[in-house]
Design a protein around this motif. Sequence first.
Motif, PDB file in Angstrom:
ATOM      1  N   GLY A 234     -19.790  88.264  61.833  1.00 22.93           N
ATOM      2  CA  GLY A 234     -20.045  89.186  60.727  1.00 22.93           C
ATOM      3  C   GLY A 234     -20.246  88.537  59.372  1.00 22.93           C
ATOM      4  N   ASN A 235     -19.489  87.509  59.084  1.00 21.60           N
ATOM      5  CA  ASN A 235     -19.471  87.008  57.710  1.00 21.60           C
ATOM      6  C   ASN A 235     -20.793  86.415  57.235  1.00 21.60           C
ATOM      7  OD1 ASN A 235     -19.411  84.764  59.305  1.00 21.60           O
ATOM      8  ND2 ASN A 235     -17.848  83.690  58.094  1.00 21.60           N
ATOM      9  N   SER A 236     -21.692  86.048  58.187  1.00 17.67           N
ATOM     10  CA  SER A 236     -22.913  85.408  57.723  1.00 17.67           C
ATOM     11  C   SER A 236     -23.943  86.437  57.230  1.00 17.67           C
ATOM     12  CB  SER A 236     -23.517  84.540  58.824  1.00 17.67           C
ATOM     13  OG  SER A 236     -23.818  85.320  59.933  1.00 17.67           O
ATOM     14  N   PHE A 237     -23.672  87.742  57.456  1.00 21.13           N
ATOM     15  CA  PHE A 237     -24.583  88.780  57.005  1.00 21.13           C
ATOM     16  C   PHE A 237     -24.841  88.639  55.504  1.00 21.13           C
ATOM     17  CE2 PHE A 237     -25.447  93.039  55.334  1.00 21.13           C
ATOM     18  CZ  PHE A 237     -26.510  93.408  56.127  1.00 21.13           C
ATOM     19  N   TYR A 238     -23.760  88.440  54.764  1.00 21.52           N
ATOM     20  CA  TYR A 238     -23.838  88.327  53.321  1.00 21.52           C
ATOM     21  C   TYR A 238     -24.699  87.118  52.904  1.00 21.52           C
ATOM     22  CZ  TYR A 238     -22.244  87.434  48.566  1.00 21.52           C
ATOM     23  OH  TYR A 238     -22.212  87.177  47.223  1.00 21.52           O
TER      24      TYR A 238
ATOM     25  N   GLU B  54     -13.649  81.718  74.626  1.00 25.23           N
ATOM     26  CA  GLU B  54     -13.996  82.954  73.936  1.00 25.23           C
ATOM     27  C   GLU B  54     -14.251  82.671  72.452  1.00 25.23           C
ATOM     28  OE1 GLU B  54     -12.642  87.384  73.327  1.00 25.23           O
ATOM     29  OE2 GLU B  54     -11.197  86.154  74.424  1.00 25.23           O
ATOM     30  N   LEU B  55     -15.437  83.026  72.009  1.00 24.61           N
ATOM     31  CA  LEU B  55     -15.822  82.733  70.630  1.00 24.61           C
ATOM     32  C   LEU B  55     -15.355  83.878  69.728  1.00 24.61           C
ATOM     33  CD1 LEU B  55     -17.303  80.825  68.757  1.00 24.61           C
ATOM     34  CD2 LEU B  55     -19.393  82.056  69.239  1.00 24.61           C
ATOM     35  N   SER B  56     -14.040  83.968  69.542  1.00 24.74           N
ATOM     36  CA  SER B  56     -13.507  85.066  68.742  1.00 24.74           C
ATOM     37  C   SER B  56     -13.207  84.570  67.335  1.00 24.74           C
ATOM     38  CB  SER B  56     -12.230  85.603  69.382  1.00 24.74           C
ATOM     39  OG  SER B  56     -11.242  84.590  69.368  1.00 24.74           O
ATOM     40  N   LYS B  57     -13.136  85.496  66.421  1.00 21.26           N
ATOM     41  CA  LYS B  57     -12.771  85.156  65.052  1.00 21.26           C
ATOM     42  C   LYS B  57     -11.399  84.500  65.010  1.00 21.26           C
ATOM     43  CE  LYS B  57     -14.565  87.260  61.005  1.00 21.26           C
ATOM     44  NZ  LYS B  57     -15.237  88.436  60.442  1.00 21.26           N
ATOM     45  N   GLU B  58     -10.506  85.023  65.871  1.00 23.79           N
ATOM     46  CA  GLU B  58      -9.133  84.512  65.911  1.00 23.79           C
ATOM     47  C   GLU B  58      -9.150  83.032  66.322  1.00 23.79           C
ATOM     48  OE1 GLU B  58      -9.999  87.491  67.375  1.00 23.79           O
ATOM     49  OE2 GLU B  58      -9.301  88.422  65.514  1.00 23.79           O
TER      50      GLU B  58
ATOM     51  N   LEU C  23     -11.581  80.911  66.180  1.00 26.37           N
ATOM     52  CA  LEU C  23     -12.212  80.081  65.159  1.00 26.37           C
ATOM     53  C   LEU C  23     -11.252  79.784  64.019  1.00 26.37           C
ATOM     54  CD1 LEU C  23     -15.893  81.244  64.725  1.00 26.37           C
ATOM     55  CD2 LEU C  23     -15.048  78.985  65.346  1.00 26.37           C
ATOM     56  N   GLU C  24     -10.486  80.792  63.620  1.00 26.89           N
ATOM     57  CA  GLU C  24      -9.534  80.576  62.535  1.00 26.89           C
ATOM     58  C   GLU C  24      -8.456  79.568  62.946  1.00 26.89           C
ATOM     59  OE1 GLU C  24      -8.325  84.515  61.352  1.00 26.89           O
ATOM     60  OE2 GLU C  24     -10.334  84.876  60.509  1.00 26.89           O
ATOM     61  N   ARG C  25      -7.963  79.727  64.177  1.00 23.38           N
ATOM     62  CA  ARG C  25      -6.951  78.780  64.665  1.00 23.38           C
ATOM     63  C   ARG C  25      -7.518  77.371  64.723  1.00 23.38           C
ATOM     64  NH1 ARG C  25      -3.709  80.180  69.929  1.00 23.38           N
ATOM     65  NH2 ARG C  25      -2.818  78.148  69.396  1.00 23.38           N
ATOM     66  N   LEU C  26      -8.783  77.285  65.160  1.00 25.72           N
ATOM     67  CA  LEU C  26      -9.413  75.980  65.278  1.00 25.72           C
ATOM     68  C   LEU C  26      -9.582  75.335  63.905  1.00 25.72           C
ATOM     69  CD1 LEU C  26     -10.799  73.950  67.196  1.00 25.72           C
ATOM     70  CD2 LEU C  26     -12.942  75.136  66.762  1.00 25.72           C
ATOM     71  N   GLU C  27     -10.015  76.132  62.945  1.00 26.13           N
ATOM     72  CA  GLU C  27     -10.203  75.573  61.603  1.00 26.13           C
ATOM     73  C   GLU C  27      -8.883  75.089  61.021  1.00 26.13           C
ATOM     74  OE1 GLU C  27     -12.623  78.680  59.620  1.00 26.13           O
ATOM     75  OE2 GLU C  27     -14.216  77.176  59.620  1.00 26.13           O
ATOM     76  N   THR C  28      -7.836  75.852  61.246  1.00 29.63           N
ATOM     77  CA  THR C  28      -6.508  75.411  60.792  1.00 29.63           C
ATOM     78  C   THR C  28      -6.129  74.110  61.494  1.00 29.63           C
ATOM     79  OG1 THR C  28      -5.988  77.763  60.892  1.00 29.63           O
ATOM     80  CG2 THR C  28      -4.182  76.273  60.320  1.00 29.63           C
ATOM     81  N   ALA C  29      -6.362  74.049  62.812  1.00 24.75           N
ATOM     82  CA  ALA C  29      -6.031  72.849  63.581  1.00 24.75           C
ATOM     83  C   ALA C  29      -6.786  71.635  63.050  1.00 24.75           C
ATOM     84  CB  ALA C  29      -6.343  73.069  65.055  1.00 24.75           C
ATOM     85  N   ILE C  30      -8.064  71.846  62.698  1.00 24.65           N
ATOM     86  CA  ILE C  30      -8.854  70.727  62.168  1.00 24.65           C
ATOM     87  C   ILE C  30      -8.277  70.265  60.837  1.00 24.65           C
ATOM     88  CG2 ILE C  30     -11.128  70.050  61.267  1.00 24.65           C
ATOM     89  CD1 ILE C  30     -12.332  72.049  63.322  1.00 24.65           C
ATOM     90  N   GLU C  31      -7.904  71.237  60.011  1.00 18.85           N
ATOM     91  CA  GLU C  31      -7.347  70.920  58.708  1.00 18.85           C
ATOM     92  C   GLU C  31      -6.052  70.113  58.841  1.00 18.85           C
ATOM     93  OE1 GLU C  31      -6.227  73.853  55.224  1.00 18.85           O
ATOM     94  OE2 GLU C  31      -8.044  74.452  56.327  1.00 18.85           O
ATOM     95  N   LYS C  32      -5.221  70.564  59.791  1.00 19.83           N
ATOM     96  CA  LYS C  32      -3.926  69.904  59.981  1.00 19.83           C
ATOM     97  C   LYS C  32      -4.024  68.677  60.881  1.00 19.83           C
ATOM     98  CE  LYS C  32      -0.959  74.000  59.622  1.00 19.83           C
ATOM     99  NZ  LYS C  32      -0.452  75.061  60.494  1.00 19.83           N
ATOM    100  N   ARG C  33      -5.246  68.330  61.300  1.00 20.79           N
ATOM    101  CA  ARG C  33      -5.443  67.226  62.244  1.00 20.79           C
ATOM    102  C   ARG C  33      -4.586  67.418  63.501  1.00 20.79           C
ATOM    103  NH1 ARG C  33      -9.822  66.643  60.079  1.00 20.79           N
ATOM    104  NH2 ARG C  33     -10.220  65.187  58.392  1.00 20.79           N
TER     105      ARG C  33
END
Lengths: 450, 450
Positions: free
Chosen positions: A349-353, B4-8, B10-20
């Motif tokens: 969704g977020n890329s719509f913007y 599963e390409l869910s928003k959840e 992706l968010e967990r993954l981004e946090t994991a990347i940030e925290k190495r």
Amino acid sequence: MQLELSKEYLERLETAIEKRDEAFIRESMDGEHPADISSVLYELDTAQSKYVIDLLPREVSAEIISSLDGDTQRKFLKAFTSAELAELIPYVDSDDAADLLNQQPVKFREEVIALINDAETANHIIELLHYDEDCAGGLMAKELIKANINWTVVQCIEEIRRQAEDVEKIFSVYVVDDEDKLLGRVSLKKIILARAYTRIADIYEDDIIAVESYRDSEEVAEMMQKYDLETIPVVNIQGKLLGRITIDDVVDVITEQAELDQQMMSGLSQPEEEDDGVLTSAKARLPWLLIGMGGGLLGARFAGFFEADIKLIPAMAFFIPLITATGGNVGIQSSTVVVQSLTNASFLGNSFYNRIVKVLLVALINAAVISTLVFLFNILTGSALQLALVVSIALFSVVILASLMGTITPIILNRFEINPALASGPFITTANDLLGLAVYFGVAHWLYNL
Amino acid sequence: MQLELSKEYLERLETAIEKRDEAFIRESMDGEHPADISSVLYELDTAQSKYVIDLLPREVSAEIISSLDGDTQRKFLKAFTSAELAELIPYVDSDDAADLLNQQPVKFREEVIALINDAETANHIIELLHYDEDCAGGLMAKELIKANINWTVVQCIEEIRRQAEDVEKIFSVYVVDDEDKLLGRVSLKKIILARAYTRIADIYEDDIIAVESYRDSEEVAEMMQKYDLETIPVVNIQGKLLGRITIDDVVDVITEQAELDQQMMSGLSQPEEEDDGVLTSAKARLPWLLIGMGGGLLGARFAGFFEADIKLIPAMAFFIPLITATGGNVGIQSSTVVVQSLTNASFLGNSFYNRIVKVLLVALINAAVISTLVFLFNILTGSALQLALVVSIALFSVVILASLMGTITPIILNRFEINPALASGPFITTANDLLGLAVYFGVAHWLYNL
């Protein structure tokens, strides 16, 4: 090897058919690929083709008939009796046989099935006829090699030998349990390299990608493309192995879908084939022309409100096509890019913007370029300043609005699961014409009444 | 199995990347298909993706990188050093490796090749880099199994064992003579079913369809589609076996070609991708908009000659959009059908005449329907009889002319080997606008001066 499709050969062939010269026909087609013979038949009429088909070996005739495209096939098979067709059916794969029979009138179809000698083939076809043509079940063939997980490699090779005649192309062996539940696959390479008494359980791959029989054929195509598969097994909801889909059928799905999208973009309401009759073609084209006509008449009524303005400044009328055409061009460009990106990538969704911001920026640049050029042209060719201003301001607005509309319409259609290709067609063009007129006369009215 | 390409997630993954948090990333991606991991990476930025890629097993990373589409791949690879890339290259097929290196700056490419450990891999890539991307040579991979015609089945199996690691997917074994000239193929099925000391010469099929390395990739796609091939061998003009093309690469060619045609029909002068920059997009869209603008301005000048007519009967101006839009719609419909039939079937010269007759008949029907409806509408809504006549006669003529133009233009372009899809785009629209205006004002001038 390839049969040369020359005018000379065709003429000789037609003469041979006329003279019932079986020897020439059999000889010139001996060893040729069925696909090449098909190309030749496309140039003959039904009676001529039927005569040729009857002279060929059955496996070749069967292959040719199953390779004809839908419409041609339907027309051509009218020349066959049910007994003739029943004799050819066992030579084609079950999926092609089902497709072929699906096209026939119910009574004829039942007759053919009743006349098929091989009970297994008949059962396969009856099963496949239950599936919708546009789903995985409708694409799959029953011919495949499966091995029980408890077998050894030797037993598996025995099964391959047993099925060798029915299953023409083997890519891999599917591994199932006692209930026929799909567990995985073994590639032929592994079977060749394994020792005879190795157990299948020890060499099979268990991370197999399968597809449920009810899945849409486009979904199947996407999966096979994504994972680079040349074949995909089809299972029911319990995971039981039902059949397999090969990539050649999926390539056809992809090609047809691309053509349908193109036709939809061009305002053809039904799939139109080159060999459709005149009335069918006219009917396929009329609906969108009528919508365009409705839009045009609505536009005429709308422009009517500004009759006084036009009488005062007839030059305003000159620029109507420029305004509407630019709006149409911009709208179609935008919607095509969006439609393609909708089918290619999954976006959250977020890329719509971001998308809208980018569209606006692109539109701003092009709107600025075009309206400036037109303004300069008008001034240099001696148009009144006020008119030049009206035209350029209207153009600028139309480019921005048409970009937005071309971007947003397919996204909305897609959300409602309507094919977004619809948006790139006459719908956008007609809507943009009206929008363009409204903006143009609106700006004119506003500027002239300052 | 599918990630599963869910928003959840992706968010967990981004946090994991940030925290190495290497453990989470490795674990959540373990055993996933590279294509699924790719889909995830598309949602991350380059630095994040690079971090994830570095944590994955090399064969997985290599697979992911080679599966990225052209533009994304080029951008992403900027984050790699030549040494890093050289380590991944041996894990992908030679065709993908060549495609990947083809996208790189020459210096970087040379560095990578110099750093590849395996001499055979490096040589394969160097050879493949010589071919144009759009020909058979540019699509082929060097990985294949070939057997000398004098070998026995056992020797052939030994060769398969030797190459098993390099050649991931084996469909069949190519049979060559001592000079590497392609003679035919043996399917793995036949090898499995043959006795160990059977000679290859006794079981191979000699009617093999091969393609020369210089052939256009579209031609390769057509051949593989026509003959339902999952792989096709590539030979040089002497018939020497050079490599093989697999169907997955051809599916990509087909999909890309369909998209390019659609874009061309929509007036995008360069392939445009969703993730192109604003300036690139604006530039891709501008040329056709400028042509449309030129057409519009020309139309305006032309309409200028009839200023007196418009001043006298301002209502004439109202119907300009109806006339031009109808011409555009009819033209696009006709050209789409012709363009598709040009790519689908080979037709000989004599059908040109039939085609035109059919087009004319379809056009006559639709022209009659539309002009009658518009005439009735105009009379019923109180337009002057003369104006109603002018509009309907012009509409009728425009439908016929636009049909003819939409049919003939792509055929002519095709004869001159220009992509006929070009005709369905803004070219037809612009030309039809001018044609429509000319007919409309012509008819008006003629009828009013009776």
